[in-house]
Design a protein around this motif. Sequence first.
Motif: not given
Length: 712
Positions: A77-78, A95-98, A110-112, A118-122
Amino acid sequence: MTTKNLLVELFVEELPPKDLKKFGASFSSVLADSLKANGLSTEHSAVTSYASPRRLAVHISAVRVQADDKAVSLKLVPVSVGLTADGQPTPALLKKLSSVGADASVVPQLRRQVDGKAEALFFDSTAKGMTLAAALQEALDKALAQLPIRKVMQYQLADGWSSVNFVRPAHGLVALHGADVVPVSVLGLSAGRATHGHRFEAKVDPVVVQDADHYAKQLEEQGAVLASFEHRHAEIVRQLQHEAGRLGLTPIDDPVLLDEVTALVERPNVLLCEFEKEFLDVPQECLILTMKANQKYFPLLDSHGKLTNKFLIVSNIRPEDPGRVIGGNERVVRPRLADAKFFFDQDRKKTLASRVPGLAKVVYHGKLGTQGERAERVQAIGHAIVNLLRLSTVPYSVDDKDHFDVLDSKVREAAQLAKADLLTDMVGEFPELQGVMGGYYARHEGLRDGVAIAIEDHYKPRFAGDSLPRNHTGTVLALADKLETLVGLFGIGQLPTGDKDPFALRRHALGVIRILIEKHLHLSVEELAKAAVPAFGTLIDDPTDALATFIYERLAGTLREQGYSAHEVDAVLALRPAPSEVPKRLAAVRAFASLPESASLAAANKRVGNILKKAEGTVEAKVDAALLQEPAEAALYEALQKVKPKADAAFDAGDQTASLQALAALKEPVDAFFDKVMVNAEDAALRANRLGLLATLHAAMNRVADLSRLAT
């Protein structure tokens, strides 16, 4: 990681022979591609396909037991959505991690990364490489699902309750990675290492496959089966040529029959048979067709291409004494040949003319009437074509005295009788012989020279590479017959859609093209279509434009297949010339494109065309020399005065190449014109005169082809 070779075989009941080659290719390619996509094999892995009447199999070299692990990067997610102001994970992020099998403990890792604006989490992780068992199961399911099966059957499994759908009941599955069985299952079968050989001649049953690399050898030595389609095909060809060569004869050349016979036998054994010479009184096309279509035999021809009373069969067994096999096949073929002789004798008791009234009872198409009405339309269209040839600006040479009147008379007679053989017993039994039998019966009746040949040839060309009609009457009649089909069906909206072309309109269009080009008929597609329309009365919409577009699209496709570029083809066909002119125009365009001036002139031509399109009103190709104020426009006008007569003279003389090459002299004055002259001058008279100059240039440059299509 070490690799081993893989062997997969599905053992089934006899597969449809006409589909076996496609099945084998599809099964092996889909299965191999799926394994490669999942990292179990590489582009260096060799794929060998096997297909026999009772098996589909594939051998793939260098297959891993497990694929390499993969680095996976998943966008979550962002950052603004996943983290709070103090860097804590939000419910949305958790919720996304689950959903990907992770929890809050991985948040610090988590990588930014900027993604868009926008900056997102990977989430970076490692995916475990797929095992061979899992990948092969997936590949097998895909391979069977994608087999080009025309009709499936449902059958019960061994448990008596379950049922599956497949082309034929499957009875065995072999999956070996080296010598190890791969635990996969399909169609209610679990993989093992046992298969079955020839129904009657296998030395061992079952054949227990030692390992993947011994499969083909064990089947041949223990099971009496040549598993490879290509191997069996080559062996049949070898034996056919050997047996025929001993007699100085040649087996009939029929790749489709050869493929079908290859799909019918597991252990080919070619044997020589013969029939009574009295049957050779029947037209050889009838005998050849009945032997090929009904019995899958290979008739033998002499050095002159004439049928002999000897033929070859491909047996699936190799008895010590082949006499009974030979005798049995000779007994089987005899009634077939006797039927053909009976049909031929009975048919000759009635004339073709006496059968013509019966065509009124044979429905051709619900909206286009009967075969009788169709014959009348073909006759009318043939008459119209003769008149077009009579008036053609490029003379059509006919040998007969008072040639066009004689040709017209022959075309009318042949058209009236051409469909009569549809009512004969022979064509009723063998529809493929329509036209051919009409020619035989016409010769038997002693019809005048050329008419019988025209009746025989009026379906030509029947397929790609087929010969064209042999005489003028046949040429006109074949063209009329194809136009009747095309104009009629286009007129009722029965156009081909996608792959569906039930009336073979694409083939008819290609036939029209070949006849016009190869017979040098200087007739345009539009004028032919317009000439054919009146034969249908008032019940048909004018399909001329749609049909012309359809035919030129087929012509364009054919030319590209012959190696012409899309630019060359588009440039020539944009003007929709008579097809007979197309080869010369293409040669001229190709020669022009090789000139150093061509690119500049093509670009200028495109620019001129765009200017003329945007001009208000109609622009006449007319120039008033007194209004030429700029030196550059006067120079272009002067160059046109010199070049245009040369180009036109070459064009009118039929030298398309010289016509285009003459235009090369226009490069410099055209370039100078666009550099120094304002076309859209404020003065209306000057503007009109300059547009007229460009219109004159455009007309001069585009007689052979639309040169703007060569601009890149």
